[in-house]
Scaffold this active site. Structure first.
Site, PDB file in Angstrom:
ATOM      1  N   SER A   1     -24.864 -61.230  15.936  1.00 42.50           N
ATOM      2  CA  SER A   1     -25.806 -60.112  15.965  1.00 42.50           C
ATOM      3  C   SER A   1     -25.081 -58.795  15.715  1.00 42.50           C
ATOM      4  O   SER A   1     -25.457 -57.994  14.848  1.00 42.50           O
ATOM      5  CB  SER A   1     -26.502 -60.112  17.334  1.00 42.50           C
ATOM      6  OG  SER A   1     -27.149 -58.913  17.592  1.00 42.50           O
TER       7      SER A   1
ATOM      8  N   ARG B   1     -34.647 -63.352  21.520  1.00 39.73           N
ATOM      9  CA  ARG B   1     -33.651 -63.752  22.530  1.00 39.73           C
ATOM     10  C   ARG B   1     -33.868 -63.001  23.835  1.00 39.73           C
ATOM     11  O   ARG B   1     -33.701 -63.549  24.924  1.00 39.73           O
ATOM     12  CB  ARG B   1     -32.238 -63.484  21.993  1.00 39.73           C
ATOM     13  CG  ARG B   1     -31.841 -64.463  20.889  1.00 39.73           C
ATOM     14  CD  ARG B   1     -30.595 -63.975  20.147  1.00 39.73           C
ATOM     15  NE  ARG B   1     -29.486 -63.716  21.028  1.00 39.73           N
ATOM     16  CZ  ARG B   1     -28.611 -62.702  20.876  1.00 39.73           C
ATOM     17  NH1 ARG B   1     -28.715 -61.869  19.864  1.00 39.73           N
ATOM     18  NH2 ARG B   1     -27.632 -62.543  21.719  1.00 39.73           N
TER      19      ARG B   1
ATOM     20  N   LYS C   1     -24.732 -56.595  11.654  1.00 45.49           N
ATOM     21  CA  LYS C   1     -25.129 -55.198  11.441  1.00 45.49           C
ATOM     22  C   LYS C   1     -23.933 -54.368  10.995  1.00 45.49           C
ATOM     23  O   LYS C   1     -24.031 -53.521  10.118  1.00 45.49           O
ATOM     24  CB  LYS C   1     -25.717 -54.620  12.733  1.00 45.49           C
ATOM     25  CG  LYS C   1     -27.108 -55.159  13.029  1.00 45.49           C
ATOM     26  CD  LYS C   1     -27.614 -54.731  14.391  1.00 45.49           C
ATOM     27  CE  LYS C   1     -26.964 -55.485  15.515  1.00 45.49           C
ATOM     28  NZ  LYS C   1     -27.606 -55.481  16.798  1.00 45.49           N
TER      29      LYS C   1
ATOM     30  N   HIS D   1     -17.987 -49.841  17.759  1.00 46.16           N
ATOM     31  CA  HIS D   1     -19.180 -50.425  18.385  1.00 46.16           C
ATOM     32  C   HIS D   1     -18.842 -50.790  19.821  1.00 46.16           C
ATOM     33  O   HIS D   1     -17.849 -51.458  20.078  1.00 46.16           O
ATOM     34  CB  HIS D   1     -19.626 -51.684  17.629  1.00 46.16           C
ATOM     35  CG  HIS D   1     -20.799 -52.346  18.287  1.00 46.16           C
ATOM     36  ND1 HIS D   1     -22.093 -51.923  18.079  1.00 46.16           N
ATOM     37  CD2 HIS D   1     -20.877 -53.355  19.180  1.00 46.16           C
ATOM     38  CE1 HIS D   1     -22.915 -52.657  18.809  1.00 46.16           C
ATOM     39  NE2 HIS D   1     -22.204 -53.533  19.486  1.00 46.16           N
TER      40      HIS D   1
ATOM     41  N   ASP E   1     -31.707 -60.027  12.378  1.00 46.83           N
ATOM     42  CA  ASP E   1     -31.193 -59.754  13.727  1.00 46.83           C
ATOM     43  C   ASP E   1     -32.235 -59.029  14.574  1.00 46.83           C
ATOM     44  O   ASP E   1     -32.368 -59.300  15.763  1.00 46.83           O
ATOM     45  CB  ASP E   1     -29.904 -58.942  13.671  1.00 46.83           C
ATOM     46  CG  ASP E   1     -29.414 -58.650  15.080  1.00 46.83           C
ATOM     47  OD1 ASP E   1     -29.116 -59.625  15.793  1.00 46.83           O
ATOM     48  OD2 ASP E   1     -29.389 -57.472  15.496  1.00 46.83           O
TER      49      ASP E   1
HETATM   50  N1  URA Z   1     -25.797 -56.053  21.079  1.00 45.81           N
HETATM   51  C1  URA Z   1     -26.262 -56.546  19.916  1.00 45.81           C
HETATM   52  O1  URA Z   1     -26.367 -55.828  18.918  1.00 45.81           O
HETATM   53  N2  URA Z   1     -26.597 -57.841  19.870  1.00 45.81           N
HETATM   54  C2  URA Z   1     -26.492 -58.673  20.926  1.00 45.81           C
HETATM   55  O2  URA Z   1     -26.803 -59.831  20.808  1.00 45.81           O
HETATM   56  C3  URA Z   1     -26.016 -58.144  22.134  1.00 45.81           C
HETATM   57  C4  URA Z   1     -25.667 -56.826  22.180  1.00 45.81           C
END
Ligand code: URA
Length: 435
Positions: free
Chosen positions: A187, A172, A191, A86, A165
């Protein structure tokens, strides 16, 4: 049904700097997802969290509460190790494209759930849609079958993974509360943990084109995410890499796919190759493969074979011509010297305005729009040399892209040519690495 807590009670506790008890965290995340806690209450809580922070225990509980709002995928029946990467997002960051098939060519399955472009940062799915017929939506059953057969899938995350999320991130985004380390960590990791990967390598970007502008903040984010993953039983590590200037030469969609294919063919820009190989090495080490060299699979064609099979399995034509938009403008050096600034944020916003990114959620992107760098940070230039070439479909888009380049860095512009050479350091630090 009566609710066990009251949102105001949770907001006030965090506003006053207290630790939110576990049952209240579980409730507030779930109740927000169900629509019982209102957007204005959650945005107030998000602001309190941004200002007061969270303990490690609170972040872990918040992450788990977000996972619990959806499903958790399970690849244990595959009979292969699973590894994922990621990136916290950057400009010209196409690394997922060569990386997933590269790691899969060593027999490690890569279930890569990816997103679309957000603001000035590009989205892996948008880039891959430049390939005719390629589908981002893959059912869980097809994902399993493709991982068994081809070994790599890059697809859209379904709505059933951590739905809290999805809702919270959108909130946000419009309430000035994105830049909270606890909330970014929860966040991302909710995932990734829900996705069910066994190994996770994080590429935490640092610099103007990234969420984290300085190294200390990025270290804290990396450490928080590595701890969350490790505590959830995922083999997790992080590389901290530079995002003060774009990665590679291509910024856009079709051109980033073309550059990824060059890397899979054993060529491509050195920074893209180095980062792809370093992340592959770390993913493979996490899966227990320490004595292999990922660079070999770029040279001998095995990563390219995996790529072609991965694209074809999702309906895509790997031989699609990847053309750029017809209108071009060249930006030239105004003096002899070195490229001392080539700002990632400025270039990212310019590519976005040219049409490579979307104007609003759900709008289409222009696959051929974007930027090709003719020089990178630190390169020597002579007056009149082309530093970058812009591509757009319409004169209006072109002029918006050109103005974005000029306005970057508080009006100082995206590009600067100076007298002294500068060197880029791509790898800035790491947390918990095994390779
Ligand atoms: N990427 C995400 O998945 N969440 C965040 O809060 C910031 C970047």
């Amino acid at each position: 049904m009566s609710e066990p807590f009251d949102a105001v009670q949770v907001i006030v506790a965090k506003r006053d700097g207290k630790v939110i008890p576990d049952p209240q965290i579980d409730w507030v995340v779930d109740a927000y997802t169900r629509g019982v806690v209102a957007d204005e209450q959650m945005s107030s809580l998000a602001m309190a969290i941004l200002q007061r922070g969270m303990t490690r225990g609170e972040i872990a509980r918040w992450t788990q509460a977000m996972i619990n709002t959806g499903v958790r995928l399970d690849f244990s029946g595959l009979g292969k190790a699973t590894a994922d990467k990621h990136s916290t997002g950057g400009v010209g960051d196409k690394i997922t494209l060569p990386l997933a098939p590269l790691v899969a060519s060593f027999g490690v399955a890569v279930p890569q759930l990816s997103g679309r472009g957000l603001g000035h940062t590009g989205g892996t799915l948008d880039k891959l849609e430049s390939l005719a017929g390629w589908r981002a939506d893959v059912s869980n059953e097809d994902m399993h079958a493709q991982l068994k057969d081809v070994g790599a899938v890059i697809c859209a995350a379904g709505t059933q993974l951590a739905p809290a999320d999805k809702k919270l991130y959108a909130l946000r985004d419009v309430t000035g509360t994105v830049e909270s380390i606890p909330m970014i960590a929860a966040s991302v990791m909710s995932k990734k943990i829900a996705e069910g990967t066994g190994v996770l390598v994080l590429d935490v970007k640092v610099g103007s084109g990234a969420f984290m502008k300085d190294l200390d903040q990025a270290r804290e984010l990396a450490r928080t995410m590595v701890d969350l993953g490790t505590d959830a039983g995922v083999v997790t590590s992080a590389l901290l890499t530079d995002m003060s200037t774009p990665l590679g030469l291509a910024i856009g969609n079709a051109n980033e796919v073309a550059e990824s294919i060059e890397v899979l063919a054993g060529g491509g820009p050195a920074d893209v190759v180095e980062l792809t190989v370093a992340l592959a090495r770390e993913m493979l080490a996490g899966a227990g493969l320490r004595d292999v060299d990922p660079a070999d699979a770029l040279k001998d064609g095995s990563a390219m074979d995996s790529w072609r099979r991965m694209i074809a399995a999702q309906g895509g034509d790997p031989d699609t011509p990847l053309t750029l938009s017809p209108l071009t403008e060249e930006v030239r050096a105004e003096a002899d010297g070195y490229v001392t600034r080539l700002d990632a944020l400025g270039a990212g916003i310019a590519a976005w305005r040219l049409g490579a990114g979307r104007e609003r959620q759900g709008a289409p992107v222009v696959f051929g729009a974007g930027i090709m760098l003719n020089k990178q940070l630190g390169d020597p230039v002579r007056k009149g040399d082309v530093i970058m070439t812009l591509y757009a479909e319409t004169p209006e888009r072109m002029s918006r892209g050109l103005s974005a380049l000029g306005e970057a860095c508080d009006g100082a512009g995206t590009i600067e040519v100076g007298d002294s050479p500068v060197e880029r350091t791509l790898f800035l630090d790491s947390v918990g690495t095994r390779s």
